[in-house]
Design an enzyme around this catalytic site. Structure first.
Site, PDB file in Angstrom:
ATOM      1  N   ASP A  88     -60.982  -0.956 -27.799  1.00 46.98           N
ATOM      2  CA  ASP A  88     -62.052  -1.115 -26.817  1.00 46.98           C
ATOM      3  C   ASP A  88     -61.786  -2.710 -26.001  1.00 46.98           C
ATOM      4  O   ASP A  88     -62.595  -3.272 -25.465  1.00 46.98           O
ATOM      5  CB  ASP A  88     -63.409  -1.291 -27.485  1.00 46.98           C
ATOM      6  N   ASP A 149     -63.638   7.645 -25.163  1.00 48.33           N
ATOM      7  CA  ASP A 149     -63.828   6.599 -24.682  1.00 48.33           C
ATOM      8  C   ASP A 149     -62.997   5.721 -24.067  1.00 48.33           C
ATOM      9  O   ASP A 149     -62.823   4.641 -23.498  1.00 48.33           O
ATOM     10  CB  ASP A 149     -64.473   5.898 -25.775  1.00 48.33           C
TER      11      ASP A 149
HETATM   12  N1  GLY Z   1     -67.383   3.736 -27.278  1.00 50.74           N
HETATM   13  C1  GLY Z   1     -68.320   3.997 -28.393  1.00 50.74           C
HETATM   14  C2  GLY Z   1     -69.557   4.537 -27.910  1.00 50.74           C
HETATM   15  O1  GLY Z   1     -69.663   5.081 -26.691  1.00 50.74           O
HETATM   16  O2  GLY Z   1     -70.498   4.710 -28.818  1.00 50.74           O
END
Ligand code: GLY
Length: 375
Positions: A88, A149
């Site tokens: 992330d 994601d």
């Molecule tokens: N990227 C983690 C979520 O959307 O919870």
């Protein structure tokens, strides 16, 4: 309507500046108060992004001052390499250091952002041809796992390619985007949240979920990450197949919206009056729909429809979900969900929901598209 909603967020953010101090808001836990954390999670960039957008709109130096403080905190996180053992990095550094580069053309912020892109590159696994989402290399559970994601992390690499001309960034982002397209998107345009591959051969194993209801269900926020992420990748790569994928995901999402245009947390759970929504998914999807509309030709027959749904969703978020009129609210929108099945903030503020709500408002009112690509 957009302006009034933006102004309301500025009032809340001004108040939060005092209350949050040198901490970051994450999610609330049923008490309408943000849990405050150090710069240690995947969510910290959203506070930075809110501050930069608030500064861009108002030119109020208090927002800039705090935004610059966050950039310094992200510099330290990079120096210490602390809490960066996941994919992330794009969420974190696009909205903090890259935002400062976009807003002020600050060269040290650009340099930090390029360093962050290199950290993300270290998660590329050549043998299996993927960016490993979570855990250390070789991890028995997560060593060959991707999640949808990640599509929002790829703009960091594509931006680094634009800045430096180095093909490696683009190659990795393009391979990851197309692997996601092939394996995460199902034939009916729904999506898996995650997919497992053999980490030594790259052979596909199976789809699964982390935050959705079931492995085969569609976690609404995952679908929203796909809508926006594929659209952003298509912009950078000038690739119509990826834009088509974003549109397919968008049609699926729109067809399953309830009457008030704000999604339930998973498309395959019963929609009852007590089922949790995920307002953050609808805010992310609104940004994605606006991005898709921006990428389509003016005479494309679907363009107006995507715009119309984005507008209706935002109108509903403002009227039915925003904290307008609530005294001392800390969040912008109610009824986001982090993880319903795990009962972690299932019906609460989420700092990413607030960020994307403001980003969509800034797109609608000011034509300012956030910080995923250079302007
Ligand atoms: N990227 C983690 C979520 O959307 O919870």
């Amino acid at each position: 309507m957009w302006k009034k909603a933006i102004e309301e967020t500025l009032t809340i953010t001004s108040r939060n500046l005092e209350n949050f101090g040198e901490h970051y808001p994450h999610v609330s836990n049923g008490d309408r108060r943000y849990a405050l954390i150090e710069n240690t999670d995947w969510t910290n960039g959203f506070w930075s992004g809110i501050l930069w957008l608030s500064y861009e709109y108002s030119r109020d130096s208090r927002f800039r001052e705090q935004a610059v403080w966050t950039v310094d905190s992200f510099r330290k996180r990079l120096e210490d390499r602390s809490y960066l053992d996941h994919h992330d990095i794009g969420f974190l550094y696009s909205l903090s250091t890259k935002a400062q580069w976009i807003v002020e053309k600050d060269h040290s912020a650009r340099e930090l952002t390029l360093q962050a892109a290199d950290v993300l590159m270290e998660r590329w696994r050549e043998a299996s041809g993927l960016i490993q989402a979570w855990g250390p290399e070789g991890d028995s559970e997560n060593g060959g796992r991707i999640i949808i994601d990640c599509l929002l992390n790829l703009p960091l690499l594509l931006w680094a390619h634009e800045q430096t001309g180095q093909d490696a960034y683009r190659r990795v982002a393009e391979l990851q985007a197309f692997k996601s397209r092939r394996f995460l998107i199902r034939g009916d345009d729904s999506s898996y949240h995650t997919f497992y591959f053999d980490q030594t051969t790259g052979d596909a194993i199976r789809g699964g979920t982390q935050q959705g209801d079931k492995d085969g269900s569609t976690w609404t926020r995952g679908q929203a990450w796909g809508i926006y992420g594929f659209a952003l990748c298509s912009r950078y790569l000038q690739n119509t197949e990826l834009l088509e994928t974003a549109k397919r995901l968008a049609r699926h999402f729109i067809a399953r919206l309830p009457e008030d245009h704000v999604a339930y947390w998973d498309f395959n759970v019963p929609q009852t009056p007590t089922s949790p929504r995920d307002s953050s998914a609808s805010a992310i999807a609104a940004c994605g729909l606006l991005e898709i509309a921006d990428l389509l030709q003016a005479d494309d027959p679907e363009r107006e429809w995507f715009l119309d749904v984005a507008v209706k969703s935002m109108q509903s978020l403002i009227r039915n979900y925003s904290t307008q009129g609530e005294e001392n609210a800390e969040g912008f929108i109610n009824h986001g969900s982090y993880s319903v099945r795990a009962n972690v903030s299932p019906d609460d503020y989420t700092i990413w929901g607030d960020y994307f709500y403001l980003e969509a408002l800034m797109r609608l009112d000011q034509g300012i598209p956030g910080y995923w690509y250079d302007r």
